[in-house]
Write an enzyme that holds these catalytic residues in place. Sequence first.
Site, PDB file in Angstrom:
ATOM      1  N   LYS A  80      14.960   4.497   9.176  1.00 31.49           N
ATOM      2  CA  LYS A  80      13.734   3.686   9.191  1.00 31.49           C
ATOM      3  C   LYS A  80      13.721   2.773   7.962  1.00 31.49           C
ATOM      4  CE  LYS A  80       8.719   4.324   9.698  1.00 31.49           C
ATOM      5  NZ  LYS A  80       7.624   5.316   9.758  1.00 31.49           N
ATOM      6  N   SER A 155       4.537   4.821  13.618  1.00 31.49           N
ATOM      7  CA  SER A 155       5.190   3.635  13.102  1.00 31.49           C
ATOM      8  C   SER A 155       6.718   3.674  13.182  1.00 31.49           C
ATOM      9  CB  SER A 155       4.789   3.431  11.638  1.00 31.49           C
ATOM     10  OG  SER A 155       5.251   4.499  10.847  1.00 31.49           O
ATOM     11  N   SER A 179       3.551   9.412  12.689  1.00 31.54           N
ATOM     12  CA  SER A 179       4.493   8.303  12.864  1.00 31.54           C
ATOM     13  C   SER A 179       5.899   8.693  13.292  1.00 31.54           C
ATOM     14  CB  SER A 179       4.583   7.471  11.580  1.00 31.54           C
ATOM     15  OG  SER A 179       3.497   6.586  11.493  1.00 31.54           O
TER      16      SER A 179
END
Lengths: 478, 95
Positions: A80, A155, A179
């Site tokens: 990420k 996210s 997330s």
Amino acid sequence: MNLKELTISTAHQGLKNRDFSALDLTKAYLKEIDQQNSSLNAFITVTEKEALVQAKTIDKKISQKQFGKNLLEGVPLAIKDNILIKDIRCTAGSKILSNYQASYDAAVINKLKNAGVIFLGKTNLDEFAMGASNETSAFGPVKNPRDLTRVPGGSSGGSAAAVAASLSLAALGSDTGGSVRQPASFCGVVGLKPTYGRVSRYGLIAMASSLDQIGSLTKNIDDAAILLGGIEGRDEKDSTGRDFDFPSELPRPASWQNLKIGLPKEFFGHGLDSRIKEKINTLIKRIEKEGARVVEVNLSNLDYALAAYYILMPAEVSANLARYDGVKYGLAKPGKNLLETYLRSRTQGFGDEARRRIILGTFVLSAGYYEAYYAKAQAVRQLIRQDFKNIFAQVDCLLTPTTPTTAFKLGEKTNNPLAMYLSDIYTVPVNLAGLPALSMPIGEVDNLPVGLQIIGNHWQENKILSVGKAIEQFTYCS
Amino acid sequence: MITKEQLKHLARLARLQLTDEELNKYAPQLDEIVAFVGQLQKVSLSKTNQDSSADVAPLRTDQGVLRSQDEQEDLLSRAPVREGNFIKTQGVFED
């Protein structure tokens, strides 16, 4: 090799038996990225050159028979884009960091580098990990591989989409209020959020520090355990780290007869899609048939959890994002004096959702409102921790839906922030209490994945993984 | 209720500059969110433990860490404007 069916364990076997080389494996994923990323937008940066170099190093070790027992060696992963890899651009999905090159490796990256992991690139995310749909990214939304008109969740949407569409074997994400688990649920993969303090956040771009945790997105439960083993461990650079007695192990399926499962009834009430509820009820009947004791439990303060979260989290966001000032690093838009430089750099650098949360945080921390909002929310957080403590005195783990709905349409909630916030309702309480939890796919509604959330007591990742493994066996067999 | 004026003030405190259009967009959204989180006012505090932060975020005494020249250079090179071994910025109290 069939990338769709490949797992960390089978990739390791393939490398060891020389069915394929690390270079073959890496090139196969890079090819998928090349073919699919223009439609999915899962990666912000692809580190092709570095990945190929890493792969060749691994192949050399294999040819010299130095390939060990470490299951992560030679495994291609996606990271990420709020986790730093030295000298690779790290944007956090924000314009304010769009040209920022990381100056050091995050603690988890350091561990994975030592393990011989190959990094394919950095995945798209909501700006500073703030969002439930990946639509707040300054680099455009990620599409759900199961239906390109739908969001992948957020996210960690880029990481979830990358794993679901075989653009990467597994990925790292971060979970502040869901997330990792929510996008795992929307994309049909396994998402694990470890206990707060188990994995160092050094080098994770901070959003809300009392809640942030790095987690994994993988194809199955075994891979989640393997990756956890690769990133866990105390690190002096994260003061919230703790020593713990139960290092992760490859899970064996839990034996149902010995388990007491709790169903918090507040998670099955108003707002939950009835078809998701039915899927979970069917699963629970099966578990009971296998011999588990299933009891209803109360989490009476759940109604307040989301409200407390949307006070505490923005308060911490407003403090953490104060560092982006156009002076030290990141986007700089010089004005005629320092104040103007701050205003211009921050206003041009931050997108809508970041601004809303910074302002909200500033509000709840401001004189006259602090006691009414922030102090109250801290107290409610304490109540929720106590609720969970009482529950885990009675049961081994909790089963709940991960999300109230399946993946929603792109654009459906972008004009209504509060509606977007409500998609975190089942995941947020876990972060408030610092507990470990995972989401795993247990079926589909209208061809869209349904996620089951398994919540455990602090440090009991092995237990929830073994419960997940037992469930995996009958969802895959049915 | 968050008014436009109040929002303008909050934005200024947070070092953000909002246009009229943005003020009109954010004000009702933030108002709705504040109303939602305001439901916490209903919770009675008598039964709660208010000393909650210690176990969540322990404080650490930072030691002075010596950085190598390379590290120093690495960090300085990220700054938008520098002068020698300093990050250069405008004066805080200039007119």
